[in-house]
Enzyme design. Structure first.
Site, PDB file in Angstrom:
ATOM      1  N   PRO A 127       0.874  -1.323  -0.086  1.00 44.41           N
ATOM      2  CA  PRO A 127      -0.022  -0.027  -0.076  1.00 44.41           C
ATOM      3  C   PRO A 127       0.933   1.361  -0.132  1.00 44.41           C
ATOM      4  O   PRO A 127       1.995   1.265   0.795  1.00 44.41           O
ATOM      5  CB  PRO A 127      -0.546  -0.029   1.249  1.00 44.41           C
ATOM      6  CG  PRO A 127      -0.524  -1.507   1.764  1.00 44.41           C
ATOM      7  CD  PRO A 127       0.742  -1.888   1.065  1.00 44.41           C
ATOM      8  N   GLU A 128       0.655   2.159  -0.861  1.00 46.89           N
ATOM      9  CA  GLU A 128       1.326   3.543  -0.801  1.00 46.89           C
ATOM     10  C   GLU A 128      -0.006   4.506  -0.678  1.00 46.89           C
ATOM     11  O   GLU A 128      -0.880   4.162  -0.041  1.00 46.89           O
ATOM     12  CB  GLU A 128       1.757   3.722  -2.175  1.00 46.89           C
ATOM     13  CG  GLU A 128       2.756   2.497  -2.752  1.00 46.89           C
ATOM     14  CD  GLU A 128       3.284   2.975  -4.143  1.00 46.89           C
ATOM     15  OE1 GLU A 128       3.438   3.820  -4.329  1.00 46.89           O
ATOM     16  OE2 GLU A 128       3.770   1.864  -4.637  1.00 46.89           O
TER      17      GLU A 128
END
Ligand SMILES: [Zn+2]
Length: 279
Positions: free
Chosen positions: A2-3
């Site tokens: 996840p960014e």
């Protein structure tokens, strides 16, 4: 992994589903995902959920005390495979569910993490500020001046620079590759060698890519889901990331992959030419 867009989607989901609710109990099923002592975490993580803040890839859940004491915070980092969902308490427990935070309304926040690189931490405002101050400015909110200042003197490939959370917070491998493609900059270009016009083009590309991805609830490659268990929809918009050998959507040349510090970079050899100053 996840960014910023995925983490922001989780933050917004928590705002809708959990803000204004009380955490009334906690169960830690695997202590590895807790920063500090799991038994203390279980005992202390309580309170009315107030503001939901985010910096880079970290979410801070404000927990207000009943007795007027200063708020505490639940700091959530999703690591590589962390998932946060809000479900009814009797909803079947999925494998790799490591933490349950019970809410007063019969629902609960669940933290699931196959690889267990994510961390939940109960902390004071001072401790939270310490963590946040170690991060660079939130990437989509950076000004040209901040961006140029952060690049100055950095003799590191621009791709590595984009991933350094102390310089700008929130960009990971996917959005770094996409932003470099949009800005037509080769991943090995030395950060300090970017001309101001190129740097500003890159800053705008970073902002645009992140905002578009947020609008589509992020990118799901394998594990990432939002608070309701839905995947993000941005994957179809990826132009170079994990498209090695496919034609560049701009010029038709075959997308290439190179490995930098053990991580893949995807780029178009024609649109993103190396110039003097590349490594
Ligand atoms: Zn191209």
């Amino acid at each position: 992994m996840p960014e910023l867009p995925e983490v922001e989607t989780v933050r917004r989901g928590l705002e809708v589903r959990a803000a204004g609710r009380h955490i009334v109990g906690a169960e830690v099923r695997h202590p590895q995902v807790i920063a500090g002592r799991a038994d203390l975490f279980e005992e202390s993580v309580r309170g009315l959920i107030g503001r939901l803040d985010r910096k880079g890839k970290a979410i801070a859940v404000e927990l207000l005390a009943r007795n007027g004491e200063p708020p505490h915070y639940l700091l959530v980092r999703l690591g590589m495979t962390g998932q946060v969902t809000v479900v009814p308490r009797d909803y079947p427990l999925e494998p790799h569910t490591h933490v349950r935070l019970m809410l007063e309304n019969g629902e609960e926040i669940r933290y699931r993490d196959v690889r267990r690189f994510g961390r939940l931490r109960y902390c004071t405002r001072g401790e939270l500020q310490e963590v946040f101050s170690g991060l660079g400015p939130d990437a989509p909110a950076m000004t040209d001046a901040e961006f140029l200042a952060a690049l100055a003197g950095r003799r590191t490939p621009i791709k590595s620079w984009l991933l350094n959370q102390g310089r700008l917070a929130g960009v990971g491998n996917i959005y770094a590759d996409e932003a470099l493609f949009a800005a037509r900059i080769h991943p090995l270009t030395l950060a300090a060698s970017l001309k101001p016009a190129e740097a500003c083009r890159l800053r705008r590309a970073v902002e645009r890519v992140l905002r578009k991805a947020i609008a589509m609830q992020g990118t799901s490659l394998r594990d990432y889901i939002d608070i309701e268990g839905r995947p993000g929809r941005f994957r179809v918009k990826l132009k170079v990331y994990q498209r090695t050998g496919e034609p560049c959507p701009r010029c038709g040349a075959k997308i290439r992959r190179l490995v930098l510090s053990g991580r893949s970079s995807h780029y178009c050899p024609r649109c993103q030419r190396r110039h003097a100053g590349s490594q």
